[in-house]
Design a protein around this motif. Structure first.
Motif, mmCIF file in Angstrom:
data_model
loop_
_atom_site.group_PDB
_atom_site.id
_atom_site.type_symbol
_atom_site.label_atom_id
_atom_site.label_comp_id
_atom_site.label_asym_id
_atom_site.label_seq_id
_atom_site.Cartn_x
_atom_site.Cartn_y
_atom_site.Cartn_z
ATOM 1 N N VAL A 126 17.584 -75.031 80.318
ATOM 2 C CA VAL A 126 16.046 -75.168 79.917
ATOM 3 C C VAL A 126 14.593 -74.907 80.670
ATOM 4 O O VAL A 126 14.908 -75.869 82.236
ATOM 5 C CB VAL A 126 15.995 -76.961 79.747
ATOM 6 C CG1 VAL A 126 14.383 -76.587 78.534
ATOM 7 C CG2 VAL A 126 17.072 -77.304 78.538
ATOM 8 N N LEU A 168 11.332 -76.139 77.467
ATOM 9 C CA LEU A 168 10.744 -76.955 76.607
ATOM 10 C C LEU A 168 9.559 -76.668 75.279
ATOM 11 O O LEU A 168 9.192 -77.004 74.979
ATOM 12 C CB LEU A 168 9.662 -77.608 77.957
ATOM 13 C CG LEU A 168 9.947 -78.871 78.253
ATOM 14 C CD1 LEU A 168 11.311 -79.948 77.682
ATOM 15 C CD2 LEU A 168 9.440 -79.728 79.172
ATOM 16 N N MET A 190 4.091 -80.584 75.728
ATOM 17 C CA MET A 190 5.791 -80.576 75.646
ATOM 18 C C MET A 190 5.705 -81.337 74.901
ATOM 19 O O MET A 190 6.916 -81.813 74.015
ATOM 20 C CB MET A 190 5.673 -81.317 77.400
ATOM 21 C CG MET A 190 5.527 -80.633 78.273
ATOM 22 S SD MET A 190 6.448 -81.256 80.355
ATOM 23 C CE MET A 190 4.608 -81.478 80.907
ATOM 24 N N LEU A 194 9.177 -80.883 71.999
ATOM 25 C CA LEU A 194 10.259 -81.139 72.198
ATOM 26 C C LEU A 194 10.701 -81.348 71.505
ATOM 27 O O LEU A 194 12.717 -81.461 71.641
ATOM 28 C CB LEU A 194 10.047 -82.760 73.333
ATOM 29 C CG LEU A 194 10.936 -83.175 73.538
ATOM 30 C CD1 LEU A 194 11.877 -82.956 74.852
ATOM 31 C CD2 LEU A 194 11.207 -84.707 74.594
ATOM 32 N N VAL A 197 13.932 -78.424 71.122
ATOM 33 C CA VAL A 197 14.542 -78.948 72.503
ATOM 34 C C VAL A 197 15.562 -79.526 71.858
ATOM 35 O O VAL A 197 17.517 -79.423 71.900
ATOM 36 C CB VAL A 197 14.238 -78.937 73.866
ATOM 37 C CG1 VAL A 197 14.891 -78.399 74.505
ATOM 38 C CG2 VAL A 197 13.296 -78.146 73.654
ATOM 39 N N ALA A 216 11.277 -78.418 83.495
ATOM 40 C CA ALA A 216 11.973 -79.141 82.358
ATOM 41 C C ALA A 216 12.808 -80.030 82.554
ATOM 42 O O ALA A 216 12.373 -80.784 81.436
ATOM 43 C CB ALA A 216 13.123 -78.020 82.535
ATOM 44 N N GLY A 219 9.761 -82.847 81.164
ATOM 45 C CA GLY A 219 9.563 -83.581 80.298
ATOM 46 C C GLY A 219 11.162 -84.017 79.110
ATOM 47 O O GLY A 219 11.378 -84.373 78.094
ATOM 48 N N LEU A 220 12.313 -83.210 80.461
ATOM 49 C CA LEU A 220 13.453 -83.124 79.012
ATOM 50 C C LEU A 220 13.896 -84.253 79.699
ATOM 51 O O LEU A 220 14.088 -85.731 79.072
ATOM 52 C CB LEU A 220 14.664 -82.707 79.781
ATOM 53 C CG LEU A 220 15.827 -82.298 79.038
ATOM 54 C CD1 LEU A 220 15.138 -81.491 77.476
ATOM 55 C CD2 LEU A 220 16.232 -80.984 79.377
#
Ligand code: URA
Length: 290
Positions: A126, A168, A190, A194, A197, A216, A219-220
């Motif tokens: 990602v 992302l 983001m 999201l 993703v 990344a 955001g993740l």
């Protein structure tokens, strides 16, 4: 006669060839370029009169100061349709084209760049958001950072076609008078992307995820800080192991720094171990300084 625009083009091509992806233009340079643009529109060719100063912008690793991103719109707003992974990902791609939360922001560019790779991949990578080249080709990681990513995968004994490569944010963040320059996506951008993703992870079900760079990871995983502080351990995304490592463009911009190369490579070795991929002695020793 050598025109300034030819000197500029030659300089930019050389910078791109050595992996530079960001150029800082000061106000004077912008005015110069605007002048070139307007004169080329009126005369059909750029004038020799304008001088342009461009300075490469150093990309330094900075602590991420923004607060963790707001909880994004739930995945349930997305309709995952289809029986196979290919069909399900295609249904996501179609919805991403005109995703209302993204369009409502008005801060991302028009062209959607969806993910690429193997829907049955064992590993998913990602990144942050598409850049200039990715937008042109509508494929993630095809510019200089993408070439570097291909090299990293090759060193791992993998190819682009075997892994799943996502970003992302599915649109290039926009900027005033934008040419080839890119910016980091905002927390709102983001958050708007999201759900895609998350849904991709649910569909592909990789055995592990590699977050490329701080954005990344932010955001993740909601992490803040430097990549240096995030790497070297496993994180968890809804039960899946996630390794954070440097973004390939950081590798390019750190000018072949052997410590950065080795650290990134150690992250990849850990991923290979996690997947049970064969690792030769030669591979274990890559980028070790003698
Ligand atoms: N950087 C990213 O994070 N993603 C891309 O697709 C290209 C460059």
């Amino acid at each position: 006669m050598i025109r300034p625009v030819d000197v500029l083009l030659e300089f930019l091509a050389a910078e791109q060839a050595r992996g530079v992806t960001h150029i800082h233009l000061d106000e004077g340079a912008r005015d110069g370029l605007r002048g070139l643009f307007h004169q080329s529109k009126s005369t059909g060719k750029p004038t020799a009169e304008v001088s342009v100063k461009v300075e490469p912008m150093a990309r330094v690793e900075m602590p991420i100061l923004e607060a963790p991103i707001e909880k994004a719109a739930p995945v349930s707003q997305l309709k995952v349709v289809g029986n196979t992974r290919i069909e399900q990902l295609e249904s996501l791609r179609q919805q991403a084209e005109n995703w209302p939360p993204v369009r409502a922001l008005g801060s991302l560019r028009e062209t959607m760049v969806f993910s690429t790779g193997n829907p049955d991949a064992r590993v998913m990578l990602v990144g942050e958001a598409p850049g200039y080249q990715e937008e042109r080709e509508r494929e993630p990681f095809v510019g200089p950072a993408g070439q570097k990513l291909n090299d990293i995968l090759k060193a791992m004994g993998l190819s682009r076609e075997e892994v799943y490569i996502s970003n992302l944010v599915k649109f290039r963040p926009s900027m005033p008078s934008q040419t080839t320059n890119n910016r980091k996506p905002s927390p709102e951008e983001m958050a708007a992307c999201l759900p895609f993703v998350r849904a991709e992870i649910e569909i592909v079900k990789p055995e592990c995820i590699i977050a490329l760079g701080g954005t990344a990871a932010e955001g993740l995983l909601g992490l803040t800080g430097t990549v240096t502080s995030m790497r070297g351990k496993w994180h968890d995304f809804e039960g899946l192991p996630v390794r954070v490592s440097y973004h390939p463009s950081y590798l390019l911009q750190s000018g072949g720094n052997s410590q950065v190369k080795r650290q990134l490579w150690e992250d990849m070795l850990t991923v290979m171990e996690q997947l049970g991929l064969p690792i030769s002695e030669k591979q274990r020793g890559f980028f070790l300084t003698k």
